[in-house]
Design an enzyme around this catalytic site. Structure first.
Site: not given
Length: 645
Positions: A337, A366, A384, A386, A388, A472, A518
């Site tokens: 992000c 992570r 990911q 991912d 945004h 979420k 997200h």
RNA sequence: GCCGAGGUAGCUCAGUGGUAGAGCAGCCGAUUCGUAAUCGGCAGGUCGCGAGUUCAACUCUCGCCCUCGGCUCCA
């Protein structure tokens, strides 16, 4: 004598003397029901069949067909386990022993670990006690007496439970032969019907599941009312083992995890990489079609940035330690992000540009505690899918809806039919773990709820499961053997836009703060791949299969023709493998089957003669001869349609 | 991280203090074969890593690394 009125589920009523038990009523209805009854539901509450009824009541007699009754049955099995353990090892201390989805467990504290041999002995003892058909009897004791009983027996965990749970002056106990247990119940009438069970494992577990509490030994058992169901369950476990992505990953040479490199870090081998590339190609095309812009961002960024975003505070436990470069601390990214935010912030944005959807196959690292790593499904480095989305308040619900619909397209294309939706909110009792104000949280949760309701999506609300920056929607999908996996996630963020002072110039010429969503659909490429391997049991549909066709000459004599065919397939863009080993056809077929290659082309004298290929499909078997052109056309259409065959 | 179980050839596994084994895979040779394993030979190991005990350690002890199961589902 007083009579009471019993209302049965079909609306029929019966007058019976006060003090009649549910068991007696069941037998009156039919002797068979009397035999099959496990427990009763009286005015909505589960009660023992032996409980005397003393007022007008709605009563259902529950058998193994009722899931709640099965849980009661398993709970009784847990008591049977504890009874057996206490007979064999009188000095163990008892924890809790609830039913679970597939059976039960009971927790014990004992100096020595329970061994596999111990489990066998315990299981035998359980069968022995069950065969005696000992009644499970309910007893009421005054709280003080109950505490005294357990104090004398050195059962301090039970004392703790009584102190916490007992609100009434009298507390209930259940006895199973010599065994007595503080328990709300209800239970099945006696142990005789508990036959279909198997002690599965012994595992460490913290008392009350909380780290820091004493560790107990938890004995797990599988348990069903019928032997047949137990057998099916055990068979399902075997099936799960056969489909285990960790095993298939090695067998099919898809990926590896290597000690020398470190735990939780994935090596994608050539065959796994082909699948990943096909997956990513599909995704990128779909993202572009749906109005996303693809970006790339750095893997390490200044720690300062992560302080701004709040990760350095809220997410510290999951991050790799920062590294120092020229006296500045840099942080390996655990999320994408902030990177996307910096792109957003790189220049002034107009409301005309919104929504801006920045997508990245972003690799993050992570720190996961060593004990939780699991194949591809829980790793330390992963990519990911991912994105945004920066938008105006009035756009948010549409954006969320589009994300959820996109998620469903993903499930459809990759062959998943069953899924569950969860809406995860904050934990009102632990506001310190979450960024933002309670008002913002409420607003965000409402927006997500509205979207799901408008879409008529059934969902479960999960308080305390949210991300630190916002609530979420999670889509968990259910794989071929019924296990749920959390993949897609659509997360509201009322936190980062403020922390980074995000703005856009509105129609009114003044500056406003955008909202941020997200979202990840696969969750991570690694996890999704792991689930996919298990979903297909390694037999990937043609569009994903690393090798789409294997050419199998019947003998070395046909090598020339086989080479020709192979080259033509390659020219047509088919991923093909020529098996020109000096092996018999059967052996080549077997190996191709084990590698789960969709198509085998068998080439011998007949095919050379007729200029054809004999097609065998890994699941459909021998499909007979046809021209190579025909085969290529059929296969290409199968590949292009992404058929899930 | 914690509790427990493990780590022996590429894979699956046997091996309870005295010279490391099997099957499959691999390599070589023979065979030239029609829809799930042809035959024979060869090679392959720092027994996870490191210390210790012992005349002697894959085996016993300790430390570390990694893997697996579990650690949410209320008496």
């Amino acid at each position: 004598m007083d009579t009471i009125q019993i209302t049965l589920p079909d609306g029929a009523t019966r007058e019976v003397p006060s003090g009649t038990t549910a068991a007696q009523i069941a037998t009156q209805i039919s002797p068979r029901l009397g035999k099959e009854a496990l427990v009763a539901r009286a005015d909505g509450e589960l009660v023992d069949l032996s409980r005397p009824l003393d007022h007008n009541i709605k009563l259902s007699i529950l058998t193994a067909k009722d899931p709640d009754a099965v849980q009661v049955f398993r709970h009784s099995a847990a008591h049977l386990l504890a009874a057996a353990v206490l007979e064999l090892y009188p000095h163990v201390k008892l924890g809790v022993g609830p039913p679970i989805d597939t059976g039960f467990f009971y927790e014990f504290v004992r100096e020595q670990p329970f061994t596999l041999e111990d489990l066998e002995k315990i299981e035998a003892k359980m069968h022995e006690l069950a065969a005696k058909d000992v009644p499970n009897e309910r007893k009421l004791l005054p709280k003080a007496e109950a505490l005294e009983l357990y104090r004398k027996a050195n059962q301090e965990f039970k004392c703790e439970l009584i102190e916490e749970k007992a609100i009434e002056p009298m507390v209930s106990f259940y006895t199973t032969g010599k065994f007595i247990d503080f328990c709300r119940g209800p239970h099945i009438p006696s142990t005789g019907r508990i036959k279909a069970f198997k002690l599965m494992s012994v595992a460490g577990a913290y008392w009350k599941g909380q780290e820091g509490n004493p560790q107990m030994q938890r004995i797990y058992g599988a348990c069903f009312v019928d032997q047949k169901e137990l057998d099916e369950y055990l068979h399902k476990l075997e099936e799960a083992k056969r489909r285990d992505h960790r095993k298939l990953g090695t067998d099919l040479d898809l990926f590896s995890i290597q000690d020398e490199a470190g735990p939780g870090l994935i090596f994608w081998h050539p065959k796994g990489a082909i699948i990943r590339r096909e997956m990513e190609d599909w995704l990128r095309a779909e993202l572009t079609r749906r109005g996303y812009d693809l970006v790339f961002t750095p893997h390490v960024m200044r720690l300062e940035l992560w302080k701004t975003s709040g990760h350095a505070n809220f997410y510290r436990e999951n991050m790799f330690a920062p590294m120092e470069v020229e006296k500045a601390d840099y942080q390996l990214k655990p999320m994408n992000c902030p990177g996307h935010i910096l792109i957003y912030k790189s220049r002034l944005r107009s409301y005309r540009e919104l929504p801006i959807r920045l997508a990245e196959l972003g690799t993050v690292y992570r720190y996961e505690r060593s004990g939780v790593l699991h194949g591809l499904l829980r790793v330390r480095g992963f990519t990911q899918d991912d994105a945004h989305i920066f938008c105006m308040p009035e756009q948010i619900e549409k954006e969320v809806q589009d994300c959820v619909e996109f998620a469903w397209e993903v499930l459809r294309v990759f062959g998943f039919e069953r899924y569950e939706v969860e809406l995860s909110g904050g934990d009102p009792l632990r506001p310190q773990d979450y960024a933002g104000t309670p008002e913002e949280w409420k607003h965000a949760e409402d927006a997500l709820t509205n979207t799901l309701k408008r879409m008529n999506v059934p969902y479960k609300f999960m308080p305390g499961e949210a991300a630190f920056y916002g609530p979420k929607i999670d889509v968990k999908l259910v794989d071929a053997i019924g296990r749920p996996w959390q993949l897609s996630t659509v997360q509201f963020d009322f936190n980062l836009p403020g922390r980074f002072d995000l703005e856009y110039v509105g129609e009114d010429g003044s500056r406003h703060q955008p909202l941020m969503v997200h979202r990840a659909l696969w969750g991570s490429v690694e996890r999704f791949f792991g689930v996919l391997i298990e979903q297909y049991a390694g037999a990937f549909p043609a569009w994903l299969a690393p090798v789409q066709a294997s050419v199998l000459p019947v003998s070395g004599k046909f090598e020339e023709y086989a080479k020709q065919v192979t080259q033509q397939l390659k020219d047509a863009g088919i991923r093909v493998h020529l098996d020109d080993r000096n092996e018999k056809l059967q052996a080549k077929i077997r190996d191709a089957q084990l590698q789960k290659i969709p198509y085998m082309l068998i080439l011998g004298g007949k095919e050379v003669e007729a200029n054809t290929v004999a097609v065998r499909h890994r699941a459909k078997g021998d499909l007979g001869p046809r021209s190579l052109d025909q085969f290529i056309a059929d296969l290409k259409s199968e590949i292009n349609s992404r058929a899930a065959v």
